[in-house]
Every structure is written in structure tokens, then in C-alpha cells.
Write an enzyme that holds these catalytic residues in place. Structure first.
Site, mmCIF file in Angstrom:
data_model
loop_
_atom_site.group_PDB
_atom_site.id
_atom_site.type_symbol
_atom_site.label_atom_id
_atom_site.label_comp_id
_atom_site.label_asym_id
_atom_site.label_seq_id
_atom_site.Cartn_x
_atom_site.Cartn_y
_atom_site.Cartn_z
ATOM 1 N N ASN A 217 18.855 98.366 -55.607
ATOM 2 C CA ASN A 217 17.762 97.780 -56.384
ATOM 3 C C ASN A 217 18.322 96.728 -57.330
ATOM 4 O O ASN A 217 19.524 96.477 -57.348
ATOM 5 C CB ASN A 217 16.986 98.875 -57.137
ATOM 6 C CG ASN A 217 17.880 99.639 -58.091
ATOM 7 O OD1 ASN A 217 18.423 99.061 -59.032
ATOM 8 N ND2 ASN A 217 18.068 100.923 -57.837
ATOM 9 N N ASP A 286 15.695 106.563 -55.324
ATOM 10 C CA ASP A 286 14.959 107.814 -55.139
ATOM 11 C C ASP A 286 15.282 108.455 -53.794
ATOM 12 O O ASP A 286 15.292 109.667 -53.665
ATOM 13 C CB ASP A 286 13.449 107.538 -55.228
ATOM 14 C CG ASP A 286 13.055 107.169 -56.650
ATOM 15 O OD1 ASP A 286 13.500 107.880 -57.568
ATOM 16 O OD2 ASP A 286 12.346 106.155 -56.843
ATOM 17 N N LYS A 296 28.236 99.807 -37.249
ATOM 18 C CA LYS A 296 27.125 98.892 -37.503
ATOM 19 C C LYS A 296 26.036 99.055 -36.431
ATOM 20 O O LYS A 296 26.353 99.083 -35.232
ATOM 21 C CB LYS A 296 27.652 97.456 -37.514
ATOM 22 C CG LYS A 296 26.595 96.449 -37.874
ATOM 23 C CD LYS A 296 27.099 95.027 -37.810
ATOM 24 C CE LYS A 296 25.935 94.076 -37.986
ATOM 25 N NZ LYS A 296 26.295 92.695 -37.694
ATOM 26 N N ASP A 315 17.815 114.560 -58.408
ATOM 27 C CA ASP A 315 17.481 113.954 -59.705
ATOM 28 C C ASP A 315 18.586 114.358 -60.696
ATOM 29 O O ASP A 315 18.638 115.501 -61.163
ATOM 30 C CB ASP A 315 16.105 114.434 -60.181
ATOM 31 C CG ASP A 315 15.633 113.601 -61.368
ATOM 32 O OD1 ASP A 315 16.455 113.349 -62.281
ATOM 33 O OD2 ASP A 315 14.457 113.185 -61.369
ATOM 34 N N ILE A 316 19.460 113.410 -60.971
ATOM 35 C CA ILE A 316 20.651 113.702 -61.773
ATOM 36 C C ILE A 316 20.261 114.121 -63.186
ATOM 37 O O ILE A 316 20.716 115.131 -63.722
ATOM 38 C CB ILE A 316 21.575 112.458 -61.822
ATOM 39 C CG1 ILE A 316 21.947 112.026 -60.399
ATOM 40 C CG2 ILE A 316 22.828 112.743 -62.653
ATOM 41 C CD1 ILE A 316 22.592 110.649 -60.313
ATOM 42 N N PHE A 336 15.571 107.190 -69.074
ATOM 43 C CA PHE A 336 14.951 105.871 -69.055
ATOM 44 C C PHE A 336 13.811 105.876 -68.045
ATOM 45 O O PHE A 336 13.862 106.603 -67.053
ATOM 46 C CB PHE A 336 15.971 104.790 -68.650
ATOM 47 C CG PHE A 336 16.604 104.114 -69.834
ATOM 48 C CD1 PHE A 336 17.534 104.778 -70.611
ATOM 49 C CD2 PHE A 336 16.256 102.805 -70.182
ATOM 50 C CE1 PHE A 336 18.113 104.171 -71.706
ATOM 51 C CE2 PHE A 336 16.820 102.176 -71.279
ATOM 52 C CZ PHE A 336 17.755 102.864 -72.041
HETATM 53 O O1 C5P Z 1 12.109 109.264 -61.702
HETATM 54 P P1 C5P Z 1 12.667 107.985 -62.218
HETATM 55 O O2 C5P Z 1 13.663 107.362 -61.313
HETATM 56 O O3 C5P Z 1 11.641 106.980 -62.644
HETATM 57 O O4 C5P Z 1 13.408 108.432 -63.566
HETATM 58 C C1 C5P Z 1 14.177 107.571 -64.320
HETATM 59 C C2 C5P Z 1 15.187 108.331 -65.154
HETATM 60 O O5 C5P Z 1 15.774 109.409 -64.415
HETATM 61 C C3 C5P Z 1 16.352 107.465 -65.533
HETATM 62 O O6 C5P Z 1 16.885 107.973 -66.751
HETATM 63 C C4 C5P Z 1 17.310 107.667 -64.373
HETATM 64 O O7 C5P Z 1 18.657 107.375 -64.735
HETATM 65 C C5 C5P Z 1 17.115 109.135 -64.062
HETATM 66 N N1 C5P Z 1 17.270 109.472 -62.639
HETATM 67 C C6 C5P Z 1 18.314 110.267 -62.231
HETATM 68 N N2 C5P Z 1 18.417 110.633 -60.909
HETATM 69 C C7 C5P Z 1 17.510 110.222 -60.012
HETATM 70 C C8 C5P Z 1 16.431 109.418 -60.393
HETATM 71 C C9 C5P Z 1 16.340 109.060 -61.721
HETATM 72 O O8 C5P Z 1 19.153 110.629 -63.055
HETATM 73 N N3 C5P Z 1 17.631 110.586 -58.739
#
Ligand code: C5P
Length: 411
Positions: A217, A286, A296, A315-316, A336
Site C-alpha cells: 500500500n 489486511d 514467477k 491483527d498484530i 492508528f
Molecule cells: O484494522 P485496521 O488496519 O484499520 O487497523 C489499523 C491499526 O491496527 C493500526 O494501528 C495498524 O498498525 C494495526 N494493525 C495491525 N495488524 C493488522 C492490521 C492493522 O497491527 N493486521
């Protein structure tokens, strides 16, 4: 706004080839809004002239304790007192081996050493930027002097490594002007995060489709890097986990480079146990391709397109926020939200969904890649807007807001 704006710096030069870097430092200090009074030893005058430094600082240079000109507006022929009383800091760059040996003994037979000795110890920091040949630097006498000078209250900066003017290679080069500028500015920052460890994620992630293609992104990492810098300025030990970005590492910050969300998660997990603050500024993908091809994927001319399927990335932030340490308050988590519309509504919902005490909303398309941003901070008491302003200025404000919300450290 720079921490150096409005500060008055006495810039002392002792003898060394690195005097040429002091000219650049003088210019950079003035550019940051500081006023600079240059003082040179006799040895320094062999390497660079006072003419250059007067032109760059916009003030006459002092070189002798017997100089009877008016100093700091006073006519008492005591430049060592007058100039050191009006300083916010005395910076000796370069600080030669000989000059440091002299300071160590409290000797004061030239204007610069006289000023270092006469400075009010509690209010005027003394910052030394050593510069010398590698053998001189590693000599036990120099190392002993450095240790003792630090114990006597001086801030002795580290040295750079590399090729030296004498043709040898090793430790002892004076830091570059931009590094010195950062270290001097940092002296004036409040230290609200002293004793804290801060973990920051920044930048995008890259999810490979095959060895040459991937999903990513437009995040540049600038906001997260600014947060890492601002936390370090405030005295924290900072670990920055960065996705693929082309940004220099902020000075003093430990950096781990990662590519995918899974790599980012592993790096975060290995550092989260030591941290007391976690700021998740990364734009984590995501989804990732369910399978990453080893070779390739070839276009075979049939017009057929490859069918890609995706799986959700971990989701970290939510994972860390659900940990025992975060729930007990030992680890303060900040998330964020990069949105394109309805910022307040989406960010409030995200704060609850991620289970974090503080969430920072911003408009992604408006800020990705830019140097400026505007932030909306949301916690359980409401929301507050910051900016528009530079990312560094916003990062400093955000760190101040985080510091206010932290439980105090045990005495
Ligand atoms: O769900 P979204 O991507 O909008 O959430 C944004 C927040 O969650 C940011 O702080 C981002 O660094 C964190 N995040 C994460 N792991 C993910 C997706 C988002 O830590 N897979």
C-alpha cells in the site's frame, strides 16, 4: 518547531581536521533558529579561520582570554564569564584528545577551557564531540579521560567509524553535522519517557504473490519514523519495526526491517515483552495471497488470468492489546486508523474493536507519502484534534499525550 529554536549555543572549536565539520554545524544551528557564539583555541585557528565562522554565525569569534572587546554586552574584560553565563549549552566540536585531557584536570589556560571550567554546572550543559585518530581514541588515557569527564557532568558524544584524514580506518571520526545537530537538540527535549521502552511499527507490509510481484500500500512510514524519533528525543529506548520503506533510521533508534505482516508480527512479539509503550503506526495489509508461488507466474498468451485467493493477516495490534501485560497496564498500546471518510465514527469504533486505550485517526489518502498530517486522538474521555502540522511536530505532540496517560514509574 525545533528544540534548538531560540537557544544560545557557545560553539567551541579545538584543533583537528574536523573543524571543517564545525563550520557546517554552525550553519545548521543557525538554520534551526539558534544563536551561536563561536570560540576557537589557537590550535583550531590552524585548521579553519575565524572569518568563516564569523560569517556563518553572524557574530565576532572569540579566541583569547585577553580579548578586551565587549562580550555579551559587558565591558569588564571577562569574556569567559560573560559568554558562559548567557549560553544554554557549550558544545566543543571538535574536542581533541589534548583538549579533553586539559578539561579533565580543570586546567584553564585558554579562553575555551576557561569557559568550560567557569560555566554554571547545573544550568549550562557541556557537550563534547570527540575527534581524533583511532589509536588516540582507543588509548587508555583517552578512554579514562572520557569516563571521568562524563562523571564530572559533561556529555561526551560517541564517535563515528570509517576512513580518517590520516589515511587509517577506525573509530574516532567526529560525528557528522546532522548527527551533532540531533544530539544537541535532544538535550533540550523534555525527558518524559526516560526509563521507558517504546516499540513502534511503521510503513506498509508487502505480501508476495510470487518472487517478483506482491501486494502493498502507499504508506511511506514517515509518521511512524517520526514517532520513533520523538520517543527517542524524550529519553526512551526505541525499537522500530519497519516494513519496506526508503527512510533513514532515526538516530539512536534500533531498527528491525521486515517485509510481510507475519514477519512484522514475529518481530513485534519478540520485542513486546520488554516494551512499556507500543505504537502501531504501520499500515499492515489486511490480506495476503493464500499461496505465494515459488516461481514467477508466467503469462502464457492464452488470455487466462491467474485466480488469486486471499487469507486474512493476523491483527498484530489487537493481539498485543489482548496480552496479559497490556491488560494489566504494564504495556500501553496506541493504534492508528487511516480512513478516507467519517474519521471520528470509524476511529471510535476501531478503538473499541482493537481494545486499545488510545487511537489516532488520520485521513489516509491525504497523508500517505506527505510530510504533513492532521491527527484525531480518541480515548475514553473523548477526542482532540492536532494539526495540520509536520509529522515530526505531530509525533512530538502525540508522545506528550501518551506520556500524560502513562502510569508513573515505580520510584
Ligand atoms: O484494522 P485496521 O488496519 O484499520 O487497523 C489499523 C491499526 O491496527 C493500526 O494501528 C495498524 O498498525 C494495526 N494493525 C495491525 N495488524 C493488522 C492490521 C492493522 O497491527 N493486521
Amino acid at each position: 518547531m525545533s528544540y534548538l529554536a531560540g537557544k544560545h549555543i557557545v560553539l567551541g572549536l579545538s584543533g583537528g581536521i574536523a573543524c571543517y565539520k564545525a563550520a557546517e554545524l554552525c550553519r545548521a544551528l543557525v538554520k534551526e533558529g539558534a544563536s551561536v557564539q563561536v570560540v576557537m583555541t589557537e590550535a583550531a585557528e590552524h585548521f579553519i579561520t575565524a572569518v568563516t565562522l564569523q560569517a556563518l554565525s553572524g557574530r565576532p569569534v572569540f579566541t583569547s582570554q585577553w580579548d578586551s572587546r565587549t562580550s555579551a554586552g559587558v565591558d569588564n574584560n571577562m569574556a569567559h564569564i560573560n559568554l558562559s553565563r548567557e549560553a544554554d549549552a557549550i558544545v566543543v566540536a571538535p574536542a581533541s584528545a589534548d583538549f579533553m585531557a586539559k578539561l579533565l584536570h580543570g586546567r584553564a589556560d585558554d579562553l575555551l577551557s576557561l569557559m568550560c571550567l567557569a560555566r554554571p554546572l547545573d544550568t549550562v550543559p557541556l557537550i563534547l564531540a570527540p575527534a581524533m585518530n583511532r589509536e588516540m581514541w582507543s588509548h587508555p588515557a583517552t578512554q579514562r579521560n572520557v569516563t571521568q569527564l562524563a562523571a564530572d557532568g559533561a556529555m561526551v558524544l560517541d564517535v563515528g567509524a570509517g576512513e580518517q584524514a590520516c589515511g587509517e580506518t577506525g573509530d574516532g571520526r567526529m560525528l557528522e553535522a546532522d548527527q551533532l545537530l540531533y544530539d544537541i537538540g535532544r538535550c533540550f527535549a523534555p525527558k518524559r519517557l526516560a526509563g521507558r521502552r517504546v516499540l513502534v511499527t511503521a510503513g506498509p507490509t508487502y505480501e508476495a504473490i510470487d518472487p517478483v510481484r506482491g501486494l502493498t500500500n502507499r504508506s511511506s512510514g514517515k509518521m511512524g519514523f517520526a514517532i520513533a524519533q520523538a520517543a527517542h528525543e524524550e529519553g526512551a529506548e526505541v525499537c522500530l519495526v519497519a516494513g519496506p520503506v526508503a527512510l533513514p533510521t532515526p538516530r539512536g533508534v534500533r531498527r528491525t526491517d521486515v517485509r510481510s505482516a507475519q514477519e512484522m508480527q514475529a518481530a513485534v512479539q519478540s520485542h513486546a515483552d520488554d516494551a512499556s509503550i507500543f505504537v502501531a503506526a504501520a499500515a499492515v495489509a489486511d490480506w495476503r495471497p493464500a499461496h505465494s508461488a515459488e516461481e514467477k507466474i508466467k503469462k502464457d498468451g492464452s488470455g487466462e488470468v491467474p485466480a488469486l485467493s486471499f487469507v486474512e493477516n493476523p491483527d498484530i495490534l489487537a493481539g498485543v492489546a489482548a496480552s496479559e501485560r497490556a491488560r494489566s497496564g504494564a504495556l500501553y498500546c496506541v493504534g492508528f486508523a487511516a480512513e478516507s471518510h467519517n474519521l471520528l465514527e470509524h476511529a471510535q469504533a476501531k478503538r473499541l474493536r482493537k481494545g486499545v486505550p488510545l487511537l489516532v485517526g488520520n485521513i489516509g489518502p491525504a497523508t500517505f507519502g506527505q510530510d504533513d498530517n492532521a491527527l484525531l486522538l480518541i480515548d475514553d474521555s473523548g477526542s482532540k484534534e492536532f494539526g495540520p502540522a509536520s509529522k515530526l511536530s505531530l509525533a512530538r505532540q502525540l508522545i506528550g499525550e501518551i506520556a500524560k496517560r502513562l502510569p508513573s514509574l515505580p520510584a
